[in-house]
Design a protein around this motif. Sequence first.
Motif: not given
Length: 317
Positions: A201, A203, A205, A207-209, A232-233
């Motif tokens: 996770d 900072s 982003g 991994t979210a993408a 959202e992740h």
Amino acid sequence: MSDEASLAQNVAQGLSQIPKTLSSRFFYDAKGSQLFQQIMALPEYYLTELEYQIFKKQRKEILYAFGTQAPFQLIDLGAGDAYKTKLLLQELVDQEAHFSFIPLDISQEPLHQLVEELGHLYPHLPVTGLAADYFQGLHWLNEHSKDRKLVLFLGSNIGNFSPVEAEGFLLKLRSSLAPQDRLLIGIDLRKDPRKIRLAYDDSAGVTAAFNLNLLARINHELQADFDLDQFEHFAEYNPISGTMRSYLVSRQNQEVHVKALNRTFHFEAWEAIHTENSHKYSLREIQEMAKRCHLAIDDVFTDASHGFADVLLRPVG
């Protein structure tokens, strides 16, 4: 079954159940593979750096433990850009070892780029890229070569399976190994839970993408209408089970239509899709799992912090 058909089947099954799930194996389209390369370069994603340090400092010891006197095949399962494997390749070339390199990856474009790059770096090294899943590739190799094999399964990819699934995978992999073959497997070890969570996770982003790109892939390949801004992740780590879990969470009540399936799926507000597990092990758990899978540990190589292990296994029984 084609990759697109497999994706369609996974979406149909996974989004019909409660809780909803999607398989992490579909993260790796061309864009997903690029995003994962970015993840591996992140400061929070310690896994790549720890394993790289093991290979950098102990590559001679790893190859000595395997034994490189006779001709052999070096097989990299899920090779990607072979970032860490290149350290072994350089050492083997320096030793003038008689070997061939077989990078195996389900994504064709990164595989083609790797084979082309290695052709320039090592013009006399036999390199055969195989675009296939792990077991298709190993079956093909067993049919076409009787050379001894050193099979690499790096990057803690074994952690993407549940412990039960990991044992099933290792048993199947064990069945593809001859007595003289060896398996070098990278495994993330249990450590500070906060450090583990930040690795999944970050900072920035990225991994979210990477997770959200799975929905973009479904949109593209199955003509779905996921609104990525409405998901959202979310990631959490359970230090008791040693499992890191990733989710995509719906921000609102919404319907998503998948044209290729002629199906519409309903999402409640804050309903989650489970996308990935990453299991962390202790050395004791690794030893017990290996024994149950008819594998014996020849050697264990760890980084200075003992946060990651590359374990050399041989088939027994």
